[in-house]
Write a protein that holds these residues in place. Structure first.
Motif, PDB file in Angstrom:
ATOM      1  N   GLU A 127      -9.714   1.178  -3.959  1.00  0.00           N
ATOM      2  CA  GLU A 127     -10.418   2.048  -4.903  1.00  0.00           C
ATOM      3  C   GLU A 127      -9.689   3.381  -5.066  1.00  0.00           C
ATOM      4  OE1 GLU A 127     -14.599   2.502  -4.145  1.00  0.00           O
ATOM      5  OE2 GLU A 127     -14.938   0.349  -4.196  1.00  0.00           O
ATOM      6  N   ALA A 128      -9.229   3.939  -3.967  1.00  0.00           N
ATOM      7  CA  ALA A 128      -8.520   5.214  -4.032  1.00  0.00           C
ATOM      8  C   ALA A 128      -7.246   5.092  -4.865  1.00  0.00           C
ATOM      9  CB  ALA A 128      -8.187   5.712  -2.622  1.00  0.00           C
ATOM     10  N   LEU A 129      -6.606   3.944  -4.804  1.00  0.00           N
ATOM     11  CA  LEU A 129      -5.365   3.709  -5.535  1.00  0.00           C
ATOM     12  C   LEU A 129      -5.613   3.126  -6.926  1.00  0.00           C
ATOM     13  CD1 LEU A 129      -3.260   2.213  -2.605  1.00  0.00           C
ATOM     14  CD2 LEU A 129      -2.869   4.414  -3.741  1.00  0.00           C
ATOM     15  N   LEU A 158      -3.966  10.166   0.805  1.00  0.00           N
ATOM     16  CA  LEU A 158      -4.623   8.880   0.557  1.00  0.00           C
ATOM     17  C   LEU A 158      -5.744   8.653   1.552  1.00  0.00           C
ATOM     18  CD1 LEU A 158      -5.070   6.223  -0.858  1.00  0.00           C
ATOM     19  CD2 LEU A 158      -3.168   5.252   0.474  1.00  0.00           C
ATOM     20  N   LEU A 214      -4.430   4.583   8.481  1.00  0.00           N
ATOM     21  CA  LEU A 214      -3.577   4.307   7.321  1.00  0.00           C
ATOM     22  C   LEU A 214      -2.132   4.103   7.757  1.00  0.00           C
ATOM     23  CD1 LEU A 214      -3.201   3.940   4.319  1.00  0.00           C
ATOM     24  CD2 LEU A 214      -2.939   6.421   4.117  1.00  0.00           C
ATOM     25  N   ARG A 263       1.017   4.089  -2.854  1.00  0.00           N
ATOM     26  CA  ARG A 263       0.725   5.478  -2.479  1.00  0.00           C
ATOM     27  C   ARG A 263       1.856   6.401  -2.918  1.00  0.00           C
ATOM     28  NH1 ARG A 263       2.760   8.265   1.441  1.00  0.00           N
ATOM     29  NH2 ARG A 263       3.395   6.512   2.740  1.00  0.00           N
ATOM     30  N   ILE A 287       0.844  -1.197   0.000  1.00  0.00           N
ATOM     31  CA  ILE A 287       0.000   0.000   0.000  1.00  0.00           C
ATOM     32  C   ILE A 287       0.879   1.247   0.000  1.00  0.00           C
ATOM     33  CG2 ILE A 287      -1.641   1.355   1.373  1.00  0.00           C
ATOM     34  CD1 ILE A 287      -2.907  -1.382   2.192  1.00  0.00           C
ATOM     35  N   ASN A 335     -10.954  -2.143   0.896  1.00  0.00           N
ATOM     36  CA  ASN A 335     -11.582  -1.850  -0.392  1.00  0.00           C
ATOM     37  C   ASN A 335     -11.538  -0.358  -0.691  1.00  0.00           C
ATOM     38  OD1 ASN A 335     -13.006  -2.858  -2.727  1.00  0.00           O
ATOM     39  ND2 ASN A 335     -14.781  -1.757  -1.936  1.00  0.00           N
ATOM     40  N   LYS A 336     -11.750   0.492   0.314  1.00  0.00           N
ATOM     41  CA  LYS A 336     -11.670   1.935   0.124  1.00  0.00           C
ATOM     42  C   LYS A 336     -10.275   2.350  -0.319  1.00  0.00           C
ATOM     43  CE  LYS A 336     -15.157   3.236   3.537  1.00  0.00           C
ATOM     44  NZ  LYS A 336     -15.359   3.933   4.829  1.00  0.00           N
ATOM     45  N   ILE A 337      -9.263   1.758   0.304  1.00  0.00           N
ATOM     46  CA  ILE A 337      -7.878   2.074  -0.053  1.00  0.00           C
ATOM     47  C   ILE A 337      -7.600   1.622  -1.484  1.00  0.00           C
ATOM     48  CG2 ILE A 337      -5.450   1.525   0.433  1.00  0.00           C
ATOM     49  CD1 ILE A 337      -6.348   1.252   3.423  1.00  0.00           C
ATOM     50  N   GLU A 351     -12.436  -1.175   4.778  1.00  0.00           N
ATOM     51  CA  GLU A 351     -11.369  -0.173   4.707  1.00  0.00           C
ATOM     52  C   GLU A 351     -10.376  -0.522   3.608  1.00  0.00           C
ATOM     53  OE1 GLU A 351     -10.041  -0.103   8.830  1.00  0.00           O
ATOM     54  OE2 GLU A 351     -10.564   2.024   8.854  1.00  0.00           O
ATOM     55  N   ALA A 401      -9.540   8.039   0.484  1.00  0.00           N
ATOM     56  CA  ALA A 401     -10.148   6.751   0.833  1.00  0.00           C
ATOM     57  C   ALA A 401     -11.234   6.875   1.895  1.00  0.00           C
ATOM     58  CB  ALA A 401      -9.061   5.778   1.311  1.00  0.00           C
TER      59      ALA A 401
END
Length: 68
Positions: free
Chosen positions: A62-64, A31, A42, A21, A17, A58-60, A56, A35
């Motif tokens: 999606e953001a990436l 990030l 994080l 990032r 991650i 999945n949110k990370i 959480e 997210a």
């Protein structure tokens, strides 16, 4: 699965991650904001010290723009 294996997997996931990032040129704060999670969480996730939930994670991802 032993506790040590789980800890190692958390560490590797956190490192991945962090690498994704930084490849985006984002800070942890950026990030986390994108997210919708806290910077503190994080930070713990990237350090492998937090058992991140699927929501959480999945949110990370999606953001990436990454797949789980």
């Amino acid at each position: 699965m032993t506790d040590e294996i789980i800890k190692e997997k958390r560490k590797v996931m956190g490192e991945m991650i962090c690498a994704m990032r930084t490849a985006q040129g984002w800070t942890q704060e950026q990030l986390a904001l994108i997210a919708g999670i806290t910077t503190a969480n994080l930070s713990r996730i990237e350090a492998g010290r937090y058992s991140v939930g699927l929501d959480e994670l999945n949110k990370i991802a999606e953001a990436l723009s990454a797949e789980l």
